[in-house]
Every structure is written in C-alpha cells, then in structure tokens.
Design an enzyme around this catalytic site. Structure first.
Site, PDB file in Angstrom:
ATOM      1  N   TYR A   1       0.696  -1.247  -0.025  1.00 31.12           N
ATOM      2  CA  TYR A   1       0.036  -0.009  -0.053  1.00 31.12           C
ATOM      3  C   TYR A   1       0.975   1.464   0.092  1.00 31.12           C
ATOM      4  CZ  TYR A   1      -3.709  -3.297   1.555  1.00 31.12           C
ATOM      5  OH  TYR A   1      -4.773  -4.535   1.794  1.00 31.12           O
TER       6      TYR A   1
ATOM      7  N   HIS B   1       1.592 -11.352   2.029  1.00 29.41           N
ATOM      8  CA  HIS B   1       0.251 -10.715   1.272  1.00 29.41           C
ATOM      9  C   HIS B   1      -0.562 -11.809   0.333  1.00 29.41           C
ATOM     10  CE1 HIS B   1      -1.402  -6.681   0.103  1.00 29.41           C
ATOM     11  NE2 HIS B   1      -2.213  -7.489   0.041  1.00 29.41           N
TER      12      HIS B   1
END
Length: 269
Positions: free
Chosen positions: A57, A118
């Site tokens: 992010y 992730h």
C-alpha cells in the site's frame, strides 16, 4: 468491540478498517501518496482499532504517524501489515528481516499485532524461509501473531511440514460473489481465523435489494446485514470507507442478530 480469539490465545477485533487507498491522490490505490490521512483519523475517532495496512500500500509510515498522532495508547490498537511475495522483499533471510524491521519503523511501534504474507509464495523453499523469519520475530516479541493472505488449502497443508507456529489468520476474499465457504470451513477446522477483505465488494443490485429487505426488519442497511452475517459466523471483516457516516455505520453491528431464516437467504445470494 467484540473479539475473536486466535489459536495463540490473543484476541483480535471482529471489525477493522482497511487502508489501501488512504493517504493517496483521489483515494486511488495506485495514486501518488499525498499524506492525507483524514479518513483514517475519522475511522480512529469512530472507534476502529483494528487497522490493516501493507507494504504494497506504500502508506505504512503515514498510517503509523496517524495512529501516533491520535493520542490513543498503542496497546489499544491491533495493527496488521503484510509482506509482499516478490523477490525484492523475500529474496533472502536478510531481506525478509529488513522488510519486517522497516515495517516496525514505519509504524513507529515495538511490535506488530499481526503480520501476514500478502500473496501465495509458490516456491516451497522461499515460503519456508520467509515463514521461519516471521516465526523468529514472534520469538523475539516483535510480532504477536503471524498469518497469510489469499492462501489456498493446498498451500496451508504444505506448510504444516515445517511450521513451528501455524498461521493464525488467513485473509481472503469473502462477499456474495465469492463466499469462499469451502476455504472458510477448512480454516475454522484448523483453528485459523478467516478474515474477509472486500466484504462489501462485488454486490449486485439484486443481491443488494434482498439484503435491504432483510435489513428493514432490523432497522439496518444492506451493508450492515452483510457485515453482521460475516461476524456472526466469526469471520473478521475489514470494510473501508472515506465517508465518516459509513465508517460509523459499519461499526453498528453488535445490537442485532440475524435469524436462521435470514442467514439461509444470505447464504444463497
């Protein structure tokens, strides 16, 4: 806030906020960083304490600063971040260690509550090495719990051969377009907590109408019904909004219970 207990005995809030568009131009995932974290500030004021970010992010540092600036004690928050599955972050034991240390620095904390991989790492040696580094950070007290994101049953079964600490959480997609029930059932059987990303995503107009009809019985909107369904079956949810009213609404889930009949309707959406 109600919690769910992980296999290691720690407690995780059932509702949190995602952050993947916070601090970015036009609230776009791939937008340039602009350090505008007003949406996270309002989420914290609304009562969110489970905050979910990721190296991908690009905003860990801004999330960390916003949490620090809130004036709320660190121990009241449940911080989650994630390491990417790409060579740049998992190419060696030392590279993984540096990535984890950088997350701690970015989030301005001595420990991270939950650290996830992730995306699936298909190379078995690389996955084992990455997981063992995560385990070493748990042993050192720098991470409380470790888990994965978007992992299949196959990968989780393969990991059993070498894990000293089993994954505490698997963050996966779960919404009316893909409930992921088979995987969720497996996770529960393995004492791995399922966590739904995008819990309000991919909802058709027809599905929204049915959820609205159910919500009318309880004085709730369609989104609250959808989130309630997930937490009622002990799936953690991390809805995200830049709108303070929706942020507040997404927390108002603990004053009603869906009936068995309504659950059956939701399950068939």
């Amino acid at each position: 806030m109600e919690t769910v207990t992980l296999a290691n005995g720690t407690k995780m809030p059932l509702v949190g906020t995602g952050t993947n568009t916070y601090g970015k131009v036009e609230n776009q995932y791939k937008g340039d960083l602009n350090n505008d974290f007003r949406a996270l500030e309002s989420a914290i004021k609304a009562g969110y304490r489970l905050i979910d970010t990721a190296i991908y992010y690009r905003n860990e540092a801004g999330v960390g600063q916003t949490i620090k600036d809130s004036g709320i004690a660190r121990e009241e928050f449940y911080l989650t971040t994630k390491i990417p599955e790409i060579e740049e972050y998992i190419g060696s034991k030392e590279i993984v260690e540096q990535a984890l240390l950088k997350s701690l620095e970015n989030l301005q904390t001595d420990y991270i509550d939950l650290y996830l991989i992730h995306q699936p790492i298909e190379d078995k040696k690389t996955l084992k090495r990455t997981w063992q580094v995560l385990e070493s950070f748990v042993d050192a007290g720098k991470i409380k719990s470790i888990g994965v994101s978007n992992f299949s049953i196959r990968l989780l079964e393969e990991m059993k051969v070498y894990t000293k600490i089993q994954p505490a959480v698997n963050q996966i997609e779960s919404n009316p377009s893909n409930w992921n029930n088979e995987l969720i059932d497996y996770l529960k059987n393995q004492l791995i907590i399922p966590e739904a990303w995008g819990p309000l995503s991919r909802v058709t107009e027809e599905q929204r109408a049915k959820l609205t009809t159910i919500g009318d019985k309880y004085g709730k909107n369609w989104g609250q019904v959808l989130l309630r369904y997930q937490i009622q079956r002990k799936v953690v949810v991390i809805p995200k909004s830049h709108n303070i009213q929706r942020q507040l609404s997404n927390l108002e889930l603990f004053d009603f219970n869906l009936s068995t009949g309504d659950i059956q309707i939701i399950e068939t959406l």
